[in-house]
Design a protein around this motif. Sequence first.
Motif, mmCIF file in Angstrom:
data_model
loop_
_atom_site.group_PDB
_atom_site.id
_atom_site.type_symbol
_atom_site.label_atom_id
_atom_site.label_comp_id
_atom_site.label_asym_id
_atom_site.label_seq_id
_atom_site.Cartn_x
_atom_site.Cartn_y
_atom_site.Cartn_z
ATOM 1 N N HIS A 283 0.839 -1.186 0.000
ATOM 2 C CA HIS A 283 0.000 0.000 0.000
ATOM 3 C C HIS A 283 0.873 1.234 0.000
ATOM 4 O O HIS A 283 2.040 1.187 0.341
ATOM 5 N N ALA B 225 -7.982 -0.426 -5.808
ATOM 6 C CA ALA B 225 -8.892 -1.239 -4.989
ATOM 7 C C ALA B 225 -9.248 -2.506 -5.745
ATOM 8 O O ALA B 225 -9.066 -2.588 -6.957
ATOM 9 N N GLU C 146 -12.392 -5.763 -5.761
ATOM 10 C CA GLU C 146 -13.712 -6.097 -5.225
ATOM 11 C C GLU C 146 -13.971 -7.577 -5.409
ATOM 12 O O GLU C 146 -13.786 -8.112 -6.488
ATOM 13 N N ASN D 126 -3.402 -3.982 -8.601
ATOM 14 C CA ASN D 126 -2.972 -2.583 -8.524
ATOM 15 C C ASN D 126 -1.934 -2.223 -9.593
ATOM 16 O O ASN D 126 -1.329 -1.171 -9.542
ATOM 17 N N ARG E 120 -15.165 -4.742 -1.087
ATOM 18 C CA ARG E 120 -14.231 -3.904 -1.841
ATOM 19 C C ARG E 120 -13.141 -3.481 -0.875
ATOM 20 O O ARG E 120 -13.439 -3.064 0.246
ATOM 21 N N GLY F 81 -9.532 -1.229 -0.528
ATOM 22 C CA GLY F 81 -8.544 -0.340 -1.133
ATOM 23 C C GLY F 81 -8.495 0.989 -0.411
ATOM 24 O O GLY F 81 -9.534 1.496 0.025
ATOM 25 N N SER G 243 -11.175 3.990 -1.001
ATOM 26 C CA SER G 243 -12.388 3.513 -1.680
ATOM 27 C C SER G 243 -13.672 4.031 -1.040
ATOM 28 O O SER G 243 -14.746 3.911 -1.644
ATOM 29 N N ASP H 244 -11.647 0.173 3.710
ATOM 30 C CA ASP H 244 -10.723 1.230 3.313
ATOM 31 C C ASP H 244 -9.685 1.382 4.417
ATOM 32 O O ASP H 244 -9.996 1.864 5.499
#
Lengths: 495, 495
Positions: free
Chosen positions: A27, A69, A71, A280, B78, B80, B83, B247
């Motif tokens: 990240h 992100a 999903e 990503n 989801r 990220g 997000s 998130d």
Amino acid sequence: MVSPAIRVAPSAANRALNLLRTVQYTHPPTCPCHSNPNHHHHHQTPSLLSHVRRHMATPIDPAREKEYAFEMAASSIRFGPGSTKEVGMDFKNMGAKRVCIVTDSTVTKLDAMKQAVEGLTREGIEFTVFDKVRVEPKDSSVKEAISFAKPYNPDAFLAVGGGSVIDTAKLMNLYTVFPEADFLDFVNAPLGKGLPVTKPLRPLVAVPTTAGTGSETTGTAIFDLVSQKAKTGIAHRNLKPTLGICDPLNTRTMPSAVHASSGLDVLCHSLESWTAIPYNERTPRPTNPINRPAYQGANPISDIFSLQALRSTVQYLPRAVRDPDDHEAQSNMLLAATLAGVGFGNAGVHLCHGMSYPISSQNPGYKHQGYNVDYPIIPHGVSVAVTAPAVFRFTAASNPDRHLAAAEAFGVDISNVKRESAGEVLGAALAEFLLKLGDQPRGLKDLGFKNSDVEGLVEGTIPQQRVLMLAPTLSKELDAEKGELRKLLEESMDY
Amino acid sequence: MVSPAIRVAPSAANRALNLLRTVQYTHPPTCPCHSNPNHHHHHQTPSLLSHVRRHMATPIDPAREKEYAFEMAASSIRFGPGSTKEVGMDFKNMGAKRVCIVTDSTVTKLDAMKQAVEGLTREGIEFTVFDKVRVEPKDSSVKEAISFAKPYNPDAFLAVGGGSVIDTAKLMNLYTVFPEADFLDFVNAPLGKGLPVTKPLRPLVAVPTTAGTGSETTGTAIFDLVSQKAKTGIAHRNLKPTLGICDPLNTRTMPSAVHASSGLDVLCHSLESWTAIPYNERTPRPTNPINRPAYQGANPISDIFSLQALRSTVQYLPRAVRDPDDHEAQSNMLLAATLAGVGFGNAGVHLCHGMSYPISSQNPGYKHQGYNVDYPIIPHGVSVAVTAPAVFRFTAASNPDRHLAAAEAFGVDISNVKRESAGEVLGAALAEFLLKLGDQPRGLKDLGFKNSDVEGLVEGTIPQQRVLMLAPTLSKELDAEKGELRKLLEESMDY
């Protein structure tokens, strides 16, 4: 059939693999501008200068921005021997009053269909049966199915069969809910318009009778677009079945050849999704979440499914093919197919699948033994596996650790394997696995393809951008990409 | 923050663990009566005699029959950084026009809420905010929330907060869709009527701001039923959020104490679901799939999630607690919480959670440091972890291999550990993990409980049949069960 108890062999490998998975999705570092993720992902080692530059930069084109992100979505899955008979109650519970059962001419005679029909009858639910699904559907067969569904206008669908049946049922559902749509509206770009599916569809319960496609968990439907000489499909999360009923009693009816080829599809689903580019690294970053594709690249959740499915397939597929009475192996292959479905359904597939579509649709006349149809057929699993040894030799450079982990799943002792040999080792393990499975073509030549056919296969692969974009190490520039595909196909002539 | 690349340490452990998982769910042997699964599962080594006897037997009471299927369902997830800002588009995409945002007085001031409100505003979606969720909800606070939601009658809900917020939002959704229902209708039996939820609820998007409950993926909502002095809840798949938006930017706001206690919830979710009785040992077998509980026992899919979550928690929780700037660890804990949510949401929890409910609700006055509330509080994660060393010492006899695999996840070298020592080894690993984490009570005594309180805790645990039924090795006979719980609580006074 009772398996012997085993002890856990202790080691650090689980933790190492776990680590491996984790570190590949780094990240962004701490940054005061974190409320705007558009500013991230472009620097591994941020400096004050680069930070200031980011804040001063003109707006970045989202089409060139990488995804940030992922999903995960999957159908609910029920798994258990005998669970097919619950399906009538399921439709009653969801309030369905008029069900369209979708199947094919073989499955319609099997016990799975008997259980389904009895279940609906017992609950007093009205239904009709469409049993004309074509194995490896074409646009014409799909349109015929849609024409059947539209006037019946069911409030729910029940698919009983293999991937062809389940995929066709998804499309019947889609075009019943969008009766005015043109057939190409939702078909994957660039062959179709690739529009997103903007409304929920009607409930669809899928009862797989093969252990292969994992279609019971995915939002993908594949068919042959005859006019374009290409396999393509429609992919959107809203196409997902509401519920997949995985009943191991239903796959006992598969002939050995179908066990083998559907299992090879599972093998490639798991390997391709495990080695796909990371989510990503995918571009473009969607500007609306509805445009985030289901085939989004490898991610930490799909990885869990894909690797588990790979291990199960290596362990159980040879047993399921060899011994029709090995119900434990068959049951585990059904579970593996579903796990792989969740994995690739949320990560995607790449080169084996991309090339398989023209291989199947440009079939020079090969008819796979053990398939009870009156036309030439290269089963989908055969057409994906035939290029696998060449494909994973090629992709290994993108992520040698993942390819080594895959080789290890085949039982290879990788303790002394160099990272630069990952592709050779995995390719060899795959070739050996296919050879030992028996009755598989030893390359494209065995399917009747000649060197002069390669160019047509390359041209048929190029439109599969939806999956090619997930292929690691493949060139983005068209001529280079074609050259790489040509080389992969030439190397797949025999192995 | 960039992690070092690592090599895959090769070994046979992955395959062994995989084997372990598989062999524990043995399917019935081949049998010509396979179209009726009711006839199965009662014999390990079938003989002709037993086979004939099965066919001649009088119908078996389904309440005494064991389960034969499992069902996996989870919200879409989801994941990220950043997000959260997509949520306005999500509601627009689903056609929502009137959204009830649910949060609490702390989270309402945080960036997560700012992003959510801005997202809805940007898309022109009408909304209202209920920010009075109580941390560790009571029936009274839940009823207040429901009274807020009913007249507003939103067409969708958005929960922004920890498990208390998300659980409260689920209940607001439920009783808005069933406005005439009595509050106890859906509450878990025997405290409530435990009726199934027969209609789909409205869309609920959950944005967790803690990494703990996994509530964003589950159909469970927990609260304190004050009149009965017991924590209980409502559990049904239809309560599941439509989408969980995980998130990692949103959990950066957690104080260290909240990182710790919510992470301990993840630890117990994963350990309890991994060690719960297998799904095919649970009784009764449901006669209608709608009655198949979400807490159905360990199964081959929940296992994958639970074990992965356990490994991640052991690896990342200490880092997340120690260093507020370790965003990699925090991000991985958010993912672990969600994975554990899918695991226990489909397998269940057992003794730690069963006993935690009276521990929290019979709190003698303890207020955990680092919690910004004006009333005594034993955070949920603290109340589950405090009995964990005693619990897993006790349950190990049911399945030593699984308990050894769990000990291995804590880094214990189990190569020379005997199976009969699995409980001791795992209990010690857990106690050491809790000790090293810091600022944790060293048992019930530190929470202010005395030996004279044990009887009340036993009485408060007994009604938790929904989770106790999944506890391996626990007696079915009431007096014996009470004796075992008493012993576990006494052993948990200090560790």
